[in-house]
Scaffold this active site. Structure first.
Site, PDB file in Angstrom:
ATOM      1  CG  ASN A  16      -2.169  -1.077   0.932  1.00  0.00           C
ATOM      2  OD1 ASN A  16      -2.786  -0.457   0.273  1.00  0.00           O
ATOM      3  ND2 ASN A  16      -2.147  -1.797   1.773  1.00  0.00           N
ATOM      4  NE  ARG A  67       0.090   0.201  23.777  1.00  0.00           N
ATOM      5  CZ  ARG A  67       0.364  -0.720  23.012  1.00  0.00           C
ATOM      6  NH1 ARG A  67       0.849  -0.778  21.492  1.00  0.00           N
ATOM      7  NH2 ARG A  67       0.344  -1.898  23.389  1.00  0.00           N
ATOM      8  NE  ARG A  93       4.487  -2.446  18.560  1.00  0.00           N
ATOM      9  CZ  ARG A  93       4.650  -3.532  19.252  1.00  0.00           C
ATOM     10  NH1 ARG A  93       4.720  -4.751  18.877  1.00  0.00           N
ATOM     11  NH2 ARG A  93       4.736  -3.243  20.676  1.00  0.00           N
ATOM     12  CG  ASN A 109      -5.390   1.590   9.237  1.00  0.00           C
ATOM     13  OD1 ASN A 109      -4.319   1.304   8.672  1.00  0.00           O
ATOM     14  ND2 ASN A 109      -6.304   0.854   9.794  1.00  0.00           N
ATOM     15  CG  HIS A 111      -9.504  -2.925   8.502  1.00  0.00           C
ATOM     16  ND1 HIS A 111      -8.518  -3.498   9.549  1.00  0.00           N
ATOM     17  CD2 HIS A 111     -10.277  -3.774   8.738  1.00  0.00           C
ATOM     18  CE1 HIS A 111      -9.121  -4.525  10.120  1.00  0.00           C
ATOM     19  NE2 HIS A 111     -10.403  -4.702   9.419  1.00  0.00           N
ATOM     20  CG  ASP A 147      -9.045  -1.919  12.754  1.00  0.00           C
ATOM     21  OD1 ASP A 147      -8.265  -1.150  12.324  1.00  0.00           O
ATOM     22  OD2 ASP A 147      -9.185  -2.914  13.003  1.00  0.00           O
ATOM     23  CD  GLU A 176      -5.893  -3.823   1.315  1.00  0.00           C
ATOM     24  OE1 GLU A 176      -4.836  -3.266   1.882  1.00  0.00           O
ATOM     25  OE2 GLU A 176      -6.050  -5.088   1.728  1.00  0.00           O
TER      26      GLU A 176
HETATM   27  C1  GRF Z   1      -3.187  -4.903   3.988  1.00  0.00           C
HETATM   28  O1  GRF Z   1      -3.873  -5.709   3.850  1.00  0.00           O
HETATM   29  C2  GRF Z   1      -3.698  -3.492   4.773  1.00  0.00           C
HETATM   30  O2  GRF Z   1      -5.115  -3.455   4.616  1.00  0.00           O
HETATM   31  C3  GRF Z   1      -3.524  -3.944   6.206  1.00  0.00           C
HETATM   32  O3  GRF Z   1      -2.273  -4.868   6.356  1.00  0.00           O
HETATM   33  C4  GRF Z   1      -2.147  -5.207   4.913  1.00  0.00           C
HETATM   34  C5  GRF Z   1      -0.581  -4.494   4.661  1.00  0.00           C
HETATM   35  O4  GRF Z   1      -0.122  -4.760   3.347  1.00  0.00           O
HETATM   36  N1  GRF Z   1      -3.803  -2.949   7.151  1.00  0.00           N
HETATM   37  P1  GRF Z   1       1.076  -3.912   2.840  1.00  0.00           P
HETATM   38  O5  GRF Z   1       2.059  -3.999   3.892  1.00  0.00           O
HETATM   39  O6  GRF Z   1       0.431  -2.693   2.488  1.00  0.00           O
HETATM   40  O7  GRF Z   1       1.517  -4.808   1.607  1.00  0.00           O
END
Ligand code: GRF
Length: 192
Positions: A16, A67, A93, A109, A111, A147, A176
């Site tokens: 991503n 944290r 994390r 983010n 998801h 989330d 994504e």
């Molecule tokens: C993706 O499926 C994203 O939606 C989730 O973790 C995965 C990460 O994949 N949060 P990448 O590292 O972006 O390839």
């Protein structure tokens, strides 16, 4: 108009992140990726970012006693790079609440489910087990609760007969890579 400055946090593969970096290389894209930070020293995504001349940093959570201290180090690095927005891209994390509050409305983010369905991990396996016929992905603002923030964009894919976790994950991942750059564009243009 000046491009908005974006930092990306990763922990692994970074596909991503790569989609965001590639989108941001296009001249009229309203954001530039100024920094990629990984908490995992061996994250594969770091090599890709370097290959595209995007500055990278490793901030290993293991080096911090709490944290909060880890989040403070992330915050300092992001501010040093004059980051305006943060994209979490497979960042594994949980972030300290004060950090999330400081970046509220500016941190998003991706998801791999149609939120609010299947928060948390192993979303594809759980979708298959639940027998749903639609699955997908969501870009959302980050809130302290996992989330749960306001949704910016979602993409739906069918669950097909014979799907297993890898086939379903691949179908979702393609979406994504399409909606994350689109959502960041909306954010950078002030449209969300
Ligand atoms: C993706 O499926 C994203 O939606 C989730 O973790 C995965 C990460 O994949 N949060 P990448 O590292 O972006 O390839």
């Amino acid at each position: 108009m000046a491009k908005r400055r974006v930092g990306i946090l990763i922990s692994g593969r970074g596909s991503n992140m790569a989609a965001l970096i590639e989108a941001a290389r296009v001249t009229d894209y309203p954001a530039e990726i100024v920094l990629v930070i990984s908490n995992e020293p061996d994250a594969a995504g770091l090599n890709f970012a370097s290959s595209r001349d995007v500055p990278t940093a490793i901030i290993n959570h293991c080096d911090f006693a709490s944290r909060d201290a880890f989040a403070d180090a992330l915050d300092a690095k992001l501010r040093e790079a004059k980051t305006e927005f943060i994209c979490l891209a497979g960042f594994m994390r949980l972030l300290a609440t004060p950090f999330v509050e400081r970046w509220r409305g500016k941190m998003i983010n991706i998801h791999p489910s149609l939120l609010p369905a299947f928060k948390g991990l192993d979303t594809h396996a759980r979708a298959l087990e639940a027998g749903v016929n639609k699955h997908g992905c969501t870009v959302h603002f980050v809130e302290p609760e996992l989330d749960s923030g306001p949704i910016i964009l979602q993409a739906e894919v069918p669950v097909l007969p014979g799907d297993d976790e890898p086939t379903l994950a691949a179908r979702v991942l393609k979406e994504e890579h399409r909606i994350y750059p689109e959502a960041l564009r909306m954010l950078a243009e002030g449209k969300v």
